[in-house]
Write a protein that holds these residues in place. Structure first.
Motif, mmCIF file in Angstrom:
data_model
loop_
_atom_site.group_PDB
_atom_site.id
_atom_site.type_symbol
_atom_site.label_atom_id
_atom_site.label_comp_id
_atom_site.label_asym_id
_atom_site.label_seq_id
_atom_site.Cartn_x
_atom_site.Cartn_y
_atom_site.Cartn_z
ATOM 1 N N ARG A 223 0.833 -1.214 0.000
ATOM 2 C CA ARG A 223 0.000 0.000 0.000
ATOM 3 C C ARG A 223 0.864 1.258 0.000
ATOM 4 O O ARG A 223 0.543 2.241 -0.670
ATOM 5 N N ALA A 224 1.952 1.240 0.758
ATOM 6 C CA ALA A 224 2.843 2.407 0.814
ATOM 7 C C ALA A 224 3.463 2.667 -0.557
ATOM 8 O O ALA A 224 3.621 3.821 -0.963
ATOM 9 N N GLY A 225 3.817 1.602 -1.257
ATOM 10 C CA GLY A 225 4.384 1.765 -2.598
ATOM 11 C C GLY A 225 3.386 2.359 -3.562
ATOM 12 O O GLY A 225 3.706 3.267 -4.336
ATOM 13 N N VAL A 226 2.162 1.879 -3.517
ATOM 14 C CA VAL A 226 1.108 2.395 -4.393
ATOM 15 C C VAL A 226 0.816 3.856 -4.062
ATOM 16 O O VAL A 226 0.580 4.671 -4.954
ATOM 17 N N ALA A 227 0.866 4.208 -2.789
ATOM 18 C CA ALA A 227 0.588 5.583 -2.367
ATOM 19 C C ALA A 227 1.590 6.582 -2.936
ATOM 20 O O ALA A 227 1.286 7.775 -3.041
ATOM 21 N N LYS A 228 2.765 6.112 -3.317
ATOM 22 C CA LYS A 228 3.788 6.996 -3.890
ATOM 23 C C LYS A 228 3.495 7.351 -5.346
ATOM 24 O O LYS A 228 4.093 8.280 -5.888
ATOM 25 N N LEU A 229 2.597 6.598 -5.967
ATOM 26 C CA LEU A 229 2.268 6.845 -7.366
ATOM 27 C C LEU A 229 1.332 8.043 -7.484
ATOM 28 O O LEU A 229 0.706 8.458 -6.505
ATOM 29 N N SER A 230 1.198 8.564 -8.688
ATOM 30 C CA SER A 230 0.268 9.662 -8.925
ATOM 31 C C SER A 230 -1.152 9.179 -8.629
ATOM 32 O O SER A 230 -1.434 7.980 -8.693
ATOM 33 N N PRO A 231 -2.043 10.097 -8.312
ATOM 34 C CA PRO A 231 -3.430 9.696 -8.033
ATOM 35 C C PRO A 231 -4.055 8.877 -9.172
ATOM 36 O O PRO A 231 -4.788 7.925 -8.919
ATOM 37 N N ASP A 232 -3.744 9.213 -10.409
ATOM 38 C CA ASP A 232 -4.317 8.483 -11.548
ATOM 39 C C ASP A 232 -3.777 7.063 -11.671
ATOM 40 O O ASP A 232 -4.429 6.203 -12.261
ATOM 41 N N ALA A 233 -2.596 6.802 -11.141
ATOM 42 C CA ALA A 233 -1.990 5.475 -11.242
ATOM 43 C C ALA A 233 -2.317 4.583 -10.043
ATOM 44 O O ALA A 233 -2.164 3.362 -10.121
ATOM 45 N N GLN A 234 -2.769 5.170 -8.954
ATOM 46 C CA GLN A 234 -2.973 4.391 -7.731
ATOM 47 C C GLN A 234 -4.042 3.312 -7.871
ATOM 48 O O GLN A 234 -3.819 2.172 -7.480
ATOM 49 N N LYS A 235 -5.195 3.626 -8.427
ATOM 50 C CA LYS A 235 -6.256 2.625 -8.535
ATOM 51 C C LYS A 235 -5.843 1.473 -9.447
ATOM 52 O O LYS A 235 -5.958 0.315 -9.055
ATOM 53 N N PRO A 236 -5.364 1.743 -10.672
ATOM 54 C CA PRO A 236 -4.981 0.604 -11.504
ATOM 55 C C PRO A 236 -3.836 -0.207 -10.902
ATOM 56 O O PRO A 236 -3.806 -1.446 -11.033
ATOM 57 N N ALA A 237 -2.905 0.444 -10.209
ATOM 58 C CA ALA A 237 -1.814 -0.301 -9.568
ATOM 59 C C ALA A 237 -2.377 -1.206 -8.478
ATOM 60 O O ALA A 237 -1.970 -2.366 -8.348
#
Length: 88
Positions: A24-38
């Motif tokens: 979850r911490a790794g995904v949180a570092k992504l842009s908002p648009d990338a978080q859901k698909p990741a």
């Protein structure tokens, strides 16, 4: 997919299941648009589906993404792979 690759991916999925906060911490570092698909990719990856089905579903999801989002997720995946390889 080779048996060796399937074994490595299975171990990685088990690691992610055992350390969900790290994922979850790794995904949180992504842009908002990338978080859901990741997050969706991770859900597929850690599912109990067979490796071929997981691969096909992840590839279909990635193919549906805008190029910049797919590239951001791929970059994140490569960084994660390097970190996990360093631990091995």
């Amino acid at each position: 997919m080779s048996a060796e690759l399937i074994e490595k991916l299975t171990k990685l999925a088990e690691y992610i299941k055992a350390h969900p906060d790290e994922a979850r911490a790794g995904v949180a570092k992504l842009s908002p648009d990338a978080q859901k698909p990741a997050g969706d990719i991770i859900k597929i990856f850690v599912s109990d589906k067979d490796p071929k089905t997981k691969h096909e579903e992840i590839q279909a999801l990635k193919a549906s993404l805008p190029a910049n989002i797919a590239a951001e997720i791929e970059e994140h995946k490569q960084e994660l792979a390097k970190k996990l390889a360093a631990r091995a």
